[in-house]
Design a protein around this motif. Structure first.
Motif, PDB file in Angstrom:
ATOM      1  N   GLY A 199       0.782  -1.219   0.000  1.00 45.45           N
ATOM      2  CA  GLY A 199       0.000   0.000   0.000  1.00 45.45           C
ATOM      3  C   GLY A 199       0.816   1.272   0.000  1.00 45.45           C
ATOM      4  O   GLY A 199       0.256   2.365  -0.022  1.00 45.45           O
ATOM      5  N   PHE A 200       2.141   1.158   0.000  1.00 45.35           N
ATOM      6  CA  PHE A 200       2.958   2.367   0.003  1.00 45.35           C
ATOM      7  C   PHE A 200       3.196   2.840  -1.423  1.00 45.35           C
ATOM      8  O   PHE A 200       3.138   2.072  -2.375  1.00 45.35           O
ATOM      9  CB  PHE A 200       4.288   2.163   0.739  1.00 45.35           C
ATOM     10  N   GLU A 201       3.442   4.129  -1.548  1.00 45.40           N
ATOM     11  CA  GLU A 201       3.745   4.723  -2.854  1.00 45.40           C
ATOM     12  C   GLU A 201       5.250   4.692  -3.026  1.00 45.40           C
ATOM     13  O   GLU A 201       5.988   5.152  -2.162  1.00 45.40           O
ATOM     14  CB  GLU A 201       3.207   6.144  -2.912  1.00 45.40           C
ATOM     15  N   CYS A 202       5.695   4.143  -4.135  1.00 48.55           N
ATOM     16  CA  CYS A 202       7.117   3.943  -4.371  1.00 48.55           C
ATOM     17  C   CYS A 202       7.554   4.740  -5.599  1.00 48.55           C
ATOM     18  O   CYS A 202       6.875   4.736  -6.629  1.00 48.55           O
ATOM     19  CB  CYS A 202       7.384   2.456  -4.583  1.00 48.55           C
ATOM     20  N   TYR A 203       8.688   5.413  -5.463  1.00 54.27           N
ATOM     21  CA  TYR A 203       9.277   6.173  -6.567  1.00 54.27           C
ATOM     22  C   TYR A 203      10.574   5.483  -6.959  1.00 54.27           C
ATOM     23  O   TYR A 203      11.421   5.239  -6.097  1.00 54.27           O
ATOM     24  CB  TYR A 203       9.557   7.615  -6.140  1.00 54.27           C
ATOM     25  N   ILE A 204      10.705   5.173  -8.242  1.00 48.51           N
ATOM     26  CA  ILE A 204      11.902   4.487  -8.719  1.00 48.51           C
ATOM     27  C   ILE A 204      12.470   5.208  -9.934  1.00 48.51           C
ATOM     28  O   ILE A 204      11.751   5.859 -10.684  1.00 48.51           O
ATOM     29  CB  ILE A 204      11.634   3.004  -9.059  1.00 48.51           C
ATOM     30  N   ASP A 205      13.774   5.047 -10.099  1.00 49.33           N
ATOM     31  CA  ASP A 205      14.480   5.631 -11.219  1.00 49.33           C
ATOM     32  C   ASP A 205      14.394   4.682 -12.401  1.00 49.33           C
ATOM     33  O   ASP A 205      14.610   3.481 -12.253  1.00 49.33           O
ATOM     34  CB  ASP A 205      15.943   5.857 -10.828  1.00 49.33           C
ATOM     35  N   GLN A 206      14.077   5.211 -13.548  1.00 48.15           N
ATOM     36  CA  GLN A 206      14.061   4.397 -14.754  1.00 48.15           C
ATOM     37  C   GLN A 206      15.466   4.399 -15.312  1.00 48.15           C
ATOM     38  O   GLN A 206      15.924   5.379 -15.880  1.00 48.15           O
ATOM     39  CB  GLN A 206      13.090   4.954 -15.790  1.00 48.15           C
ATOM     40  N   ASP A 207      16.180   3.301 -15.108  1.00 51.08           N
ATOM     41  CA  ASP A 207      17.534   3.228 -15.640  1.00 51.08           C
ATOM     42  C   ASP A 207      17.515   2.626 -17.037  1.00 51.08           C
ATOM     43  O   ASP A 207      16.511   2.100 -17.497  1.00 51.08           O
ATOM     44  CB  ASP A 207      18.476   2.449 -14.711  1.00 51.08           C
ATOM     45  N   GLU A 208      18.623   2.715 -17.710  1.00 50.47           N
ATOM     46  CA  GLU A 208      18.717   2.235 -19.092  1.00 50.47           C
ATOM     47  C   GLU A 208      18.411   0.751 -19.204  1.00 50.47           C
ATOM     48  O   GLU A 208      17.780   0.304 -20.144  1.00 50.47           O
ATOM     49  CB  GLU A 208      20.113   2.525 -19.648  1.00 50.47           C
ATOM     50  N   GLU A 209      18.830  -0.045 -18.224  1.00 51.36           N
ATOM     51  CA  GLU A 209      18.644  -1.490 -18.284  1.00 51.36           C
ATOM     52  C   GLU A 209      17.183  -1.891 -18.141  1.00 51.36           C
ATOM     53  O   GLU A 209      16.750  -2.873 -18.712  1.00 51.36           O
ATOM     54  CB  GLU A 209      19.461  -2.166 -17.186  1.00 51.36           C
ATOM     55  N   SER A 210      16.396  -1.120 -17.360  1.00 54.47           N
ATOM     56  CA  SER A 210      15.016  -1.520 -17.089  1.00 54.47           C
ATOM     57  C   SER A 210      14.032  -1.080 -18.162  1.00 54.47           C
ATOM     58  O   SER A 210      12.869  -1.414 -18.089  1.00 54.47           O
ATOM     59  CB  SER A 210      14.571  -0.964 -15.735  1.00 54.47           C
ATOM     60  N   LYS A 211      14.484  -0.335 -19.156  1.00 52.49           N
ATOM     61  CA  LYS A 211      13.562   0.146 -20.182  1.00 52.49           C
ATOM     62  C   LYS A 211      12.891  -0.991 -20.947  1.00 52.49           C
ATOM     63  O   LYS A 211      11.769  -0.852 -21.394  1.00 52.49           O
ATOM     64  CB  LYS A 211      14.282   1.071 -21.172  1.00 52.49           C
ATOM     65  N   ASP A 212      13.581  -2.125 -21.106  1.00 51.48           N
ATOM     66  CA  ASP A 212      13.023  -3.232 -21.868  1.00 51.48           C
ATOM     67  C   ASP A 212      12.405  -4.314 -20.996  1.00 51.48           C
ATOM     68  O   ASP A 212      11.836  -5.272 -21.514  1.00 51.48           O
ATOM     69  CB  ASP A 212      14.115  -3.851 -22.752  1.00 51.48           C
ATOM     70  N   GLU A 213      12.492  -4.196 -19.665  1.00 55.30           N
ATOM     71  CA  GLU A 213      11.955  -5.213 -18.773  1.00 55.30           C
ATOM     72  C   GLU A 213      10.445  -5.094 -18.668  1.00 55.30           C
ATOM     73  O   GLU A 213       9.864  -4.041 -18.908  1.00 55.30           O
ATOM     74  CB  GLU A 213      12.558  -5.072 -17.376  1.00 55.30           C
ATOM     75  N   ALA A 214       9.812  -6.186 -18.226  1.00 59.10           N
ATOM     76  CA  ALA A 214       8.378  -6.164 -17.987  1.00 59.10           C
ATOM     77  C   ALA A 214       8.086  -5.189 -16.849  1.00 59.10           C
ATOM     78  O   ALA A 214       8.742  -5.232 -15.814  1.00 59.10           O
ATOM     79  CB  ALA A 214       7.892  -7.563 -17.619  1.00 59.10           C
ATOM     80  N   PRO A 215       7.101  -4.295 -17.013  1.00 61.34           N
ATOM     81  CA  PRO A 215       6.847  -3.277 -16.005  1.00 61.34           C
ATOM     82  C   PRO A 215       6.334  -3.850 -14.691  1.00 61.34           C
ATOM     83  O   PRO A 215       6.469  -3.232 -13.662  1.00 61.34           O
ATOM     84  CB  PRO A 215       5.801  -2.374 -16.650  1.00 61.34           C
ATOM     85  N   GLU A 216       5.727  -5.028 -14.708  1.00 57.54           N
ATOM     86  CA  GLU A 216       5.182  -5.566 -13.472  1.00 57.54           C
ATOM     87  C   GLU A 216       6.240  -6.189 -12.571  1.00 57.54           C
ATOM     88  O   GLU A 216       5.960  -6.613 -11.476  1.00 57.54           O
ATOM     89  CB  GLU A 216       4.061  -6.574 -13.746  1.00 57.54           C
ATOM     90  N   VAL A 217       7.480  -6.222 -13.025  1.00 59.95           N
ATOM     91  CA  VAL A 217       8.553  -6.778 -12.217  1.00 59.95           C
ATOM     92  C   VAL A 217       9.182  -5.650 -11.416  1.00 59.95           C
ATOM     93  O   VAL A 217       9.698  -4.702 -11.979  1.00 59.95           O
ATOM     94  CB  VAL A 217       9.627  -7.460 -13.103  1.00 59.95           C
ATOM     95  N   PHE A 218       9.104  -5.753 -10.088  1.00 56.35           N
ATOM     96  CA  PHE A 218       9.725  -4.758  -9.224  1.00 56.35           C
ATOM     97  C   PHE A 218      10.692  -5.467  -8.303  1.00 56.35           C
ATOM     98  O   PHE A 218      10.334  -6.399  -7.602  1.00 56.35           O
ATOM     99  CB  PHE A 218       8.678  -4.022  -8.387  1.00 56.35           C
ATOM    100  N   LYS A 219      11.928  -5.033  -8.336  1.00 51.74           N
ATOM    101  CA  LYS A 219      12.942  -5.620  -7.475  1.00 51.74           C
ATOM    102  C   LYS A 219      13.132  -4.679  -6.296  1.00 51.74           C
ATOM    103  O   LYS A 219      13.706  -3.615  -6.425  1.00 51.74           O
ATOM    104  CB  LYS A 219      14.247  -5.786  -8.245  1.00 51.74           C
ATOM    105  N   GLY A 220      12.626  -5.081  -5.118  1.00 56.07           N
ATOM    106  CA  GLY A 220      12.709  -4.238  -3.936  1.00 56.07           C
ATOM    107  C   GLY A 220      14.127  -3.964  -3.488  1.00 56.07           C
ATOM    108  O   GLY A 220      14.382  -2.996  -2.791  1.00 56.07           O
TER     109      GLY A 220
END
Length: 184
Positions: free
Chosen positions: A87-108
């Motif tokens: 339920g928390f709001e999370c802010y993440i940096d979009q790095d070059e490597e994650s641009k092609d990854e599936a958006p539903e994958v979040f690595k805490g």
């Protein structure tokens, strides 16, 4: 609840008085934006961080959050604070490597996690989000004591004058001139 929150959007988040208050508190002048009423039910709802949500310019996020799960504000804060129930709001940096990854994958454990704002009872959070930063609501666990409801607004902003790095460079040049005067 939905009707009251939609009323908050119209009578608070979109008013000139609120825009002026935001500018006084943050020094950023809102130049329009949009707001949405959202509800995240335990075990069911979340948002996804995706490349399409990355803005081309900095924005100001204003989120008015409502959660339950206890008789007092302290009890509610304790239950939601650990992050175990989501339920928390999370802010993440979009790095070059994650641009092609599936958006539903979040690595805490990823270094791209910049800020997490814990869900809290009757709490307004203001976050300046630079371009290239994504935000999402972490899945609300079935063990959560209540739903998380919020009014989430995103405002386009004008950065105050003098917030660029060119001023620092000009100051450095002036210092160099002073050193030359002392050598003579």
């Amino acid at each position: 609840l939905g009707a009251l929150m939609r009323r908050a959007v119209e009578e608070l988040f979109k008013t000139p008085a609120f825009y002026r208050w935001l500018e006084v508190v943050t020094t950023f002048a809102p130049q329009g934006g949009h707001a949405a009423v959202r509800r995240f039910r335990p075990g069911l709802d979340y948002t996804v961080a995706h490349v399409g949500a990355v803005g081309a310019a900095a924005t100001l996020d204003a989120t008015l959050c409502f959660v339950g799960g206890g008789d007092t504000s302290e009890e509610i804060s304790e239950r939601w604070a650990g992050g175990d129930i989501g339920g928390f709001e999370c802010y993440i940096d979009q790095d070059e490597e994650s641009k092609d990854e599936a958006p539903e994958v979040f690595k805490g454990d990823d270094d791209s996690d910049l800020l997490s704002v814990t869900a809290a009872r009757n709490c307004l959070s203001l976050v300046l989000r630079d371009k290239g930063i994504m935000r999402f609501i972490k899945h609300v666990s079935a063990a959560a004591p209540s739903s998380r409801a919020d009014v989430a607004a995103v405002y386009d902003i004008v950065m105050p004058e003098g917030d660029d790095d060119d001023d620092d460079e000009a100051d450095d040049d002036d210092d160099d001139d002073d050193d030359d005067d002392n050598e003579e």
